[in-house]
Motif scaffolding. Structure first.
Motif, mmCIF file in Angstrom:
data_model
loop_
_atom_site.group_PDB
_atom_site.id
_atom_site.type_symbol
_atom_site.label_atom_id
_atom_site.label_comp_id
_atom_site.label_asym_id
_atom_site.label_seq_id
_atom_site.Cartn_x
_atom_site.Cartn_y
_atom_site.Cartn_z
ATOM 1 N N LEU A 1 0.863 -1.180 0.000
ATOM 2 C CA LEU A 1 0.000 0.000 0.000
ATOM 3 C C LEU A 1 0.896 1.224 0.000
ATOM 4 O O LEU A 1 1.692 1.424 0.917
ATOM 5 N N VAL A 2 0.798 2.042 -1.038
ATOM 6 C CA VAL A 2 1.690 3.186 -1.209
ATOM 7 C C VAL A 2 0.871 4.468 -1.284
ATOM 8 O O VAL A 2 0.199 4.744 -2.274
ATOM 9 N N SER A 3 0.941 5.239 -0.221
ATOM 10 C CA SER A 3 0.225 6.517 -0.175
ATOM 11 C C SER A 3 1.003 7.621 -0.874
ATOM 12 O O SER A 3 0.433 8.608 -1.338
ATOM 13 N N GLY A 4 2.332 7.450 -0.913
ATOM 14 C CA GLY A 4 3.210 8.491 -1.440
ATOM 15 C C GLY A 4 4.040 9.138 -0.355
ATOM 16 O O GLY A 4 4.898 9.973 -0.633
ATOM 17 N N ILE B 1 -4.860 4.400 -2.894
ATOM 18 C CA ILE B 1 -6.268 4.712 -2.682
ATOM 19 C C ILE B 1 -6.482 6.224 -2.675
ATOM 20 O O ILE B 1 -5.857 6.945 -1.886
ATOM 21 N N ASN B 2 -7.354 6.698 -3.538
ATOM 22 C CA ASN B 2 -7.846 8.072 -3.464
ATOM 23 C C ASN B 2 -9.134 8.064 -2.658
ATOM 24 O O ASN B 2 -10.061 7.305 -2.969
ATOM 25 N N TYR B 3 -9.215 8.904 -1.636
ATOM 26 C CA TYR B 3 -10.418 8.910 -0.806
ATOM 27 C C TYR B 3 -10.928 10.330 -0.559
ATOM 28 O O TYR B 3 -11.648 10.589 0.407
ATOM 29 N N GLY B 4 -10.566 11.235 -1.450
ATOM 30 C CA GLY B 4 -11.052 12.599 -1.360
ATOM 31 C C GLY B 4 -10.241 13.484 -0.442
ATOM 32 O O GLY B 4 -10.693 14.560 -0.044
ATOM 33 N N GLN B 5 -9.007 13.069 -0.123
ATOM 34 C CA GLN B 5 -8.157 13.854 0.760
ATOM 35 C C GLN B 5 -7.722 15.160 0.075
ATOM 36 O O GLN B 5 -7.662 15.252 -1.148
ATOM 37 N N ARG B 6 -7.401 16.171 0.875
ATOM 38 C CA ARG B 6 -7.043 17.488 0.349
ATOM 39 C C ARG B 6 -5.890 17.420 -0.646
ATOM 40 O O ARG B 6 -5.852 18.161 -1.628
ATOM 41 N N THR B 7 -4.912 16.594 -0.370
ATOM 42 C CA THR B 7 -3.703 16.531 -1.195
ATOM 43 C C THR B 7 -3.710 15.305 -2.116
ATOM 44 O O THR B 7 -2.664 14.758 -2.457
ATOM 45 N N GLN B 8 -4.886 14.906 -2.536
ATOM 46 C CA GLN B 8 -5.044 13.697 -3.336
ATOM 47 C C GLN B 8 -4.205 13.727 -4.617
ATOM 48 O O GLN B 8 -3.529 12.745 -4.954
ATOM 49 N N ARG C 1 0.064 -2.156 -10.918
ATOM 50 C CA ARG C 1 -0.411 -0.985 -10.178
ATOM 51 C C ARG C 1 -1.932 -0.983 -10.164
ATOM 52 O O ARG C 1 -2.568 -1.224 -11.189
ATOM 53 N N LEU C 2 -2.498 -0.671 -9.014
ATOM 54 C CA LEU C 2 -3.944 -0.545 -8.899
ATOM 55 C C LEU C 2 -4.252 0.733 -8.128
ATOM 56 O O LEU C 2 -3.764 0.937 -7.020
ATOM 57 N N ILE C 3 -5.045 1.599 -8.749
ATOM 58 C CA ILE C 3 -5.485 2.845 -8.110
ATOM 59 C C ILE C 3 -7.000 2.760 -7.942
ATOM 60 O O ILE C 3 -7.723 2.552 -8.926
ATOM 61 N N CYS C 4 -7.465 2.892 -6.717
ATOM 62 C CA CYS C 4 -8.893 2.765 -6.433
ATOM 63 C C CYS C 4 -9.450 4.054 -5.841
ATOM 64 O O CYS C 4 -8.739 4.792 -5.150
ATOM 65 N N GLU C 5 -10.711 4.295 -6.119
ATOM 66 C CA GLU C 5 -11.412 5.475 -5.611
ATOM 67 C C GLU C 5 -12.409 5.034 -4.535
ATOM 68 O O GLU C 5 -13.330 4.268 -4.824
ATOM 69 N N LEU C 6 -12.201 5.493 -3.318
ATOM 70 C CA LEU C 6 -13.135 5.202 -2.229
ATOM 71 C C LEU C 6 -13.894 6.488 -1.907
ATOM 72 O O LEU C 6 -13.594 7.189 -0.940
ATOM 73 N N GLU C 7 -14.867 6.780 -2.724
ATOM 74 C CA GLU C 7 -15.574 8.051 -2.635
ATOM 75 C C GLU C 7 -16.469 8.157 -1.407
ATOM 76 O O GLU C 7 -16.879 9.255 -1.017
ATOM 77 N N HIS C 8 -16.772 7.027 -0.790
ATOM 78 C CA HIS C 8 -17.662 7.073 0.372
ATOM 79 C C HIS C 8 -17.061 7.854 1.539
ATOM 80 O O HIS C 8 -17.781 8.420 2.349
ATOM 81 N N PHE C 9 -15.729 7.911 1.627
ATOM 82 C CA PHE C 9 -15.093 8.683 2.700
ATOM 83 C C PHE C 9 -15.477 10.161 2.604
ATOM 84 O O PHE C 9 -15.713 10.822 3.620
ATOM 85 N N LYS C 10 -15.514 10.678 1.388
ATOM 86 C CA LYS C 10 -15.880 12.083 1.179
ATOM 87 C C LYS C 10 -17.314 12.334 1.638
ATOM 88 O O LYS C 10 -17.629 13.382 2.233
ATOM 89 N N ARG C 11 -18.187 11.362 1.391
ATOM 90 C CA ARG C 11 -19.580 11.508 1.790
ATOM 91 C C ARG C 11 -19.744 11.374 3.308
ATOM 92 O O ARG C 11 -20.587 12.042 3.909
#
Length: 233
Positions: A8-11, A33-40, A59-69
Motif C-alpha cells: 500500500l503506497v500513499s506516497g 487509494i484516493n479517498y477525497g483527501q485534500r492533497t489527493q 499498479r492498482l489505483i482505487c477510488e473510495l468516494e464514500h469517505f468524502k460523503r
C-alpha cells in the motif's frame, strides 16, 4: 523469480520505505487509494513517481468516494481546519523529543486503514498474492487507533476466516515498531526515493511545514541527522 507482494503506497515516507524493504525479497505490486483527501493529486503523483522509480508493472489505483460523503476528518472535510502541530501537541518526556497528541486529532479518518486493507485483500485473493505490506508506524503516529500493532494482528485473523482456505494472505507491518527517524535511516540505507515522497496534509505545491505531518517529518529528519530533500513554504 521473486514472489509478488502488494504494497500500500500513499506516497509518504513510511510507505516508500516499506516498498524499499519489500523490494529486497519480492516483486512489487503497488496499491494506491484516493479517498477525497485534500492533497489527493499530489499524493497520487508521489505514488506514480515511486512506482516509476521501482519500475512497478502491477499498479492498482482505487477510488473510495464514500469517505468524502461520510466526512468526519479534516483531511477530507474542507469545512474543518487541519490542525497546526504546535497548538495540538504536548511535549513527551524520554530520550527522544517526540510529539504526542492530547487527543486523537481531527486528521484521523475513521476506520480508513480497514477500508484500505479490505481492498488490498480482495486484490491479493484475485491475483494470488500472499503478502500485503503496509507502512504503519505505531510509536510516532498521532494517536490513530488503526495504526496499532494489535489492530493488524486481529485483522490477519479476520482475513484467515474471511477468505478462501487456500488464499493464505497475511498483512505485514515491517516498520510498525520503529521511530520515524529510524524509518528515514532505513530508507537511506536501502536507497529509497525519499525525495519523491509527500507528507503535507494541507498543501500540494510546497509543503506547509506546520501541519502535524510536516512537523513529524521535519523532526524525524533532524533526529536522523539528515536534511529533508523536499522544499517547504
Amino acid at each position: 523469480m521473486k514472489d509478488l507482494a502488494i504494497v500500500l503506497v500513499s506516497g509518504g515516507i513510511d510507505s516508500c520505505v516499506t516498498a524499499a524493504i519489500t523490494n529486497k525479497e519480492y516483486e512489487l505490486a503497488f496499491l494506491h487509494i484516493n479517498y477525497g483527501q485534500r492533497t489527493q493529486t499530489r499524493e497520487l503523483k508521489a505514488f506514480n513517481d515511486i512506482a516509476n522509480f521501482y519500475k512497478v508493472k502491477h499498479r492498482l489505483i482505487c477510488e473510495l468516494e464514500h469517505f468524502k460523503r461520510i466526512g468526519g476528518s479534516s483531511l477530507i472535510d474542507l469545512q474543518m481546519e487541519v490542525p497546526i502541530a504546535d497548538s495540538n501537541y504536548e511535549g513527551r518526556s524520554g530520550d527522544l523529543p517526540l510529539l504526542i497528541p492530547a487527543k486523537i486529532p481531527s486528521t484521523y479518518v475513521p476506520f480508513r486503514n480497514a477500508n484500505l486493507l479490505a481492498v488490498a485483500v480482495s486484490w491479493a485473493e484475485v491475483i494470488g498474492v500472499h503478502k500485503i505490506f503496509i507502512g504503519v508506524v505505531e510509536e510516532d503516529t498521532p494517536g490513530y487507533p488503526d495504526c496499532r500493532k494489535e489492530f493488524y494482528e486481529i485483522f490477519n485473523k479476520v482475513i484467515k476466516i474471511g477468505t478462501k482456505p487456500d488464499s493464505h494472505i497475511e498483512i505485514v507491518t515491517p516498520i510498525i515498531g520503529l521511530h520515524k527517524y529510524e524509518v528515514i535511516k532505513k530508507g537511506i540505507e536501502l536507497n529509497a526515493p525519499i525525495h519523491l515522497t509527500w507528507s503535507c496534509y494541507r498543501e500540494q505545491k510546497l509543503a506547509c511545514g506546520n501541519c502535524d505531518s510536516c512537523i513529524r517529518r521535519l523532526r524525524a529528519f533532524k533526529l536522523a541527522g539528515i536534511s529533508d530533500p523536499i522544499s517547504y513554504a
